[in-house]
Write an enzyme that holds these catalytic residues in place. Structure first.
Site, PDB file in Angstrom:
ATOM      1  N   LYS A 183      10.443   2.509  -4.541  1.00  0.00           N
ATOM      2  CA  LYS A 183       9.232   1.721  -4.337  1.00  0.00           C
ATOM      3  C   LYS A 183       9.200   0.536  -5.307  1.00  0.00           C
ATOM      4  CE  LYS A 183       5.841   5.101  -2.616  1.00  0.00           C
ATOM      5  NZ  LYS A 183       4.516   5.690  -2.862  1.00  0.00           N
ATOM      6  N   ILE A 192      -1.157  -1.241  -4.375  1.00  0.00           N
ATOM      7  CA  ILE A 192      -2.334  -0.378  -4.311  1.00  0.00           C
ATOM      8  C   ILE A 192      -1.873   1.059  -4.128  1.00  0.00           C
ATOM      9  CG2 ILE A 192      -4.499   0.124  -3.129  1.00  0.00           C
ATOM     10  CD1 ILE A 192      -2.966  -3.198  -2.427  1.00  0.00           C
ATOM     11  N   PHE A 203       0.834  -1.205   0.000  1.00  0.00           N
ATOM     12  CA  PHE A 203       0.000   0.000   0.000  1.00  0.00           C
ATOM     13  C   PHE A 203       0.866   1.252   0.000  1.00  0.00           C
ATOM     14  CE2 PHE A 203      -2.724  -3.166   1.953  1.00  0.00           C
ATOM     15  CZ  PHE A 203      -3.993  -2.869   1.475  1.00  0.00           C
ATOM     16  N   ASP A 204       0.491   2.203  -0.830  1.00  0.00           N
ATOM     17  CA  ASP A 204       0.965   3.565  -0.637  1.00  0.00           C
ATOM     18  C   ASP A 204       0.225   4.116   0.582  1.00  0.00           C
ATOM     19  OD1 ASP A 204       2.201   6.056  -1.156  1.00  0.00           O
ATOM     20  OD2 ASP A 204       0.396   6.733  -2.190  1.00  0.00           O
ATOM     21  N   LYS A 205       0.743   5.176   1.187  1.00  0.00           N
ATOM     22  CA  LYS A 205       0.084   5.725   2.381  1.00  0.00           C
ATOM     23  C   LYS A 205      -0.932   6.801   2.010  1.00  0.00           C
ATOM     24  CE  LYS A 205       2.189   8.675   5.178  1.00  0.00           C
ATOM     25  NZ  LYS A 205       1.248   9.830   5.291  1.00  0.00           N
TER      26      LYS A 205
END
Length: 607
Positions: A474, A491, A290-292
């Site tokens: 990333k 995501i 997950f990205d934040k």
């Protein structure tokens, strides 16, 4: 059996008519397949029916064609039912638009820039931006979200959505063929026609399986009578049973009906899956990265604290910060400008602006005596101004609390630290808990600092956290996760996370109905709801569990009835009926996915 049937008046003619009506199209299809040098299901059924007639078993011949037609009808019904979502979207696609300065015209005649009027109860005809009026619009067609959205000047509306209450005037931004609805329809159609790897395997299997079955049937019919003097009719009947059971109809339809139903059902919930192969990958995902920001958090940062240092006032800090951020479109910059405006603080005028990607910016202030100013993270400010223990302590406290620390310097002096927070999505802890129950490891990859990232991760229940990452870093971490965990789903918001979304086995974009999400991701969450992630991964797992049930179940049934047929325990009619029933069960089992719901996840946040 035949004699008894024929004692009923005209029964023979009825069976003959039934056989002709059902058998002729199948026989013609089989002949066409032979011309193309293909041995298909149509040929096997035709040979079985002709063989039954040769034995004088008109009832069995008619049964072969009847049950085959019944199975084919259920397959057609299954395919149509699984594409129901597409049909509904097409039905809802507006055909005309009401021009503000004219009457009704076909939507394909409306050009970008035209103003269309949307009355209460009207379907929005084309994508556009509201230029006048206010209303509530039901966007369930696009996002799957049942709660209407309030629309006013400057808001975007989408073709196919329903205007509920007020009057709107909308400036068209896309032609009918380029609307979000048109793209969704096209992508769903393409996705439901796409083939997962398992379907390719089943088709290759059938290409070898059918000729082998024909060869074995010839041997069964010929060898016992010729070699051991057995009765030809008995072994010919058993060979026909083999031919009927050799029809891999249940096998061939096992995957496509299930995949099409799953994709169609997902689209009703605002989840756009771009192909069966992505659904298959989703069934195997072992880690969800997950990205934040705008994924685990709402994505609307606000200034929560302003810490002043070295004699500066809050007005000094926010005026300098707003002046520096005036040249930036970053969400943090917007938060600072909004905070200054809310307090009635005018931004200082700046010139000679210089941006440092991912770190901050610098400029000369035309108001303050000390002309050189900078704003950004600790790494950027540390290179342009002298930091001290007090500055480091304030930064650490903000980051530990989950806030992003933005430093402002004047000359070589840090005059303030601005704490910016972003609210965690309320459903995020439940989503993470659900992923654990599905056997998927959640991971956070973010460009935010490590301490702020860990604070958010702790609140949602993620233990594997990587902060301070650039986009390429990333993507590299996605590679590492693939090596250590297995298939990875990434995501993110579909824009800033493009490299890692592309590198992952399946990229899932938080879409909100945007063109970018629809066009760039493997899967787009059109309703921007992170809560659908467990549903999505659970759907992938359930789909290929159903496919395996269909494949193995049909093989077992075929094997048992084949054994019974060859040994004389089952006749031709019973074999045909059981084979057709198996194909029908396979179709119905696949269609269950259209209404799939993730009901096994009951976990809630422990915080």
């Amino acid at each position: 059996m035949v004699g008894e049937a024929l004692r009923w008046p005209h029964a023979g003619w009825l069976f003959a008519v039934s056989l002709g009506a059902g058998g002729v199209p199948v026989a013609l299809a089989a002949l066409g397949d032979l011309v193309r040098r293909k041995v298909t299901i149509n040929l096997l059924v035709t040979v079985a029916a002709i063989g039954a007639l040769y034995l004088g078993q008109i009832v069995e011949a008619a049964a072969v064609m009847f049950f085959f037609a019944l199975a084919e009808a259920f397959e057609a019904f299954g395919e149509a039912r699984s594409r129901k979502a597409v049909f509904e979207l097409i039905d809802r696609s507006p055909k005309t638009a009401h021009l503000r300065d004219g009457g009704e015209v076909p939507v394909d005649q409306v050009q970008p820039g035209n103003i269309v009027a949307i009355r209460p109860g009207d379907t929005v005809a084309l994508d556009g931006v509201v230029v006048a009026g206010e209303s509530s619009v039901d966007e369930a067609t696009i996002t799957g979200e049942s709660v209407p959205k309030e629309k006013f000047r400057g808001e975007t509306v989408f073709a196919g959505t329903l205007n509920q209450s007020g009057y709107l005037e909308v400036e068209v931004t896309q032609g009918a063929e380029n609307s979000v609805l048109a793209k969704i329809i096209t992508l769903i159609e393409q996705a439901q026609k796409s083939r997962p790897a398992m379907q390719d395997f089943l088709d290759r299997f059938a290409s070898y399986y059918i000729p082998a079955a024909v060869g074995l049937a010839v041997l069964i019919a010929a060898v016992p009578p010729l070699v051991w003097g057995q009765q030809f009719g008995t072994w010919f009947t058993r060979a026909l049973i083999l031919l009927v059971l050799a029809c891999p109809d249940a096998l061939v339809v096992s995957a496509p009906v299930a995949v099409a139903a799953a994709i169609g059902g997902a689209s009703k919930k605002g989840v756009l899956i771009k192909g069966g192969r992505y659904l298959e990958v989703l069934s195997k995902v072992k880690a969800a990265a997950f990205d934040k920001t705008k994924t685990l958090t709402v994505g609307i940062p606000v200034v929560s604290e302003v810490i002043t240092l070295h004699g500066a006032t809050e007005s000094d800090v926010l005026a300098d910060a707003a002046g520096l951020e005036k040249f930036s479109s970053h969400p943090l910059a917007t938060a600072i400008e909004n905070a200054a405006a809310d307090k009635g603080i005018a931004a200082h005028r700046m010139d000679k602006f210089a941006n440092v990607a991912g770190r901050g910016a610098s400029a000369n202030c035309l108001v303050c005596a000390a002309r050189e100013h900078a704003i950004g993270n600790l790494a950027h400010i540390g290179a342009s101004a002298a930091t001290c223990d007090e500055v480091l302590r304030e930064v650490q406290q903000l980051e530990t609390a989950g806030q992003t620390a933005v430093l402002v310097s004047e000359g070589r002096t840090v005059i303030g630290v601005i704490g910016i927070s972003d609210e965690v999505r309320p459903e995020a802890p439940r989503v993470v808990a659900a992923l654990h129950q599905l056997g998927v490891t959640p991971v956070m990859l973010t460009g935010d600092n490590e301490r702020a990232a860990r604070a958010v991760a702790e609140r949602v229940g993620i233990s594997a956290v990587y902060g301070g990452l650039l986009p390429e870093q990333k993507a590299e971490l996605v590679d590492q996760l693939q090596a250590t965990c297995g298939p990875v789903a990434m995501i993110g918001d579909g824009i800033n996370d493009a490299p890692s979304l592309a590198r992952a086995d399946v990229g899932i974009a938080m879409g909100g109905g945007s063109d970018v999400a629809i066009e760039t991701a493997d899967v787009a969450l059109l309703n921007d709801a992170i809560g659908t992630i467990p549903y999505l991964l659970g759907l992938g797992q359930k789909t290929f569990l159903v496919v395996k049930q269909n494949v193995y179940g049909s093989l077992i049934v075929k094997g048992l009835i084949l054994l019974a047929g060859i040994t004389g325990l089952a006749g031709l009619s019973l074999a045909v009926a059981i084979d057709a029933a198996t194909a029908i069960v396979v179709v119905l089992n696949g269609l269950r996915l259209f209404g799939y719901r993730l009901t096994t996840v009951t976990a809630t946040s422990t915080r």
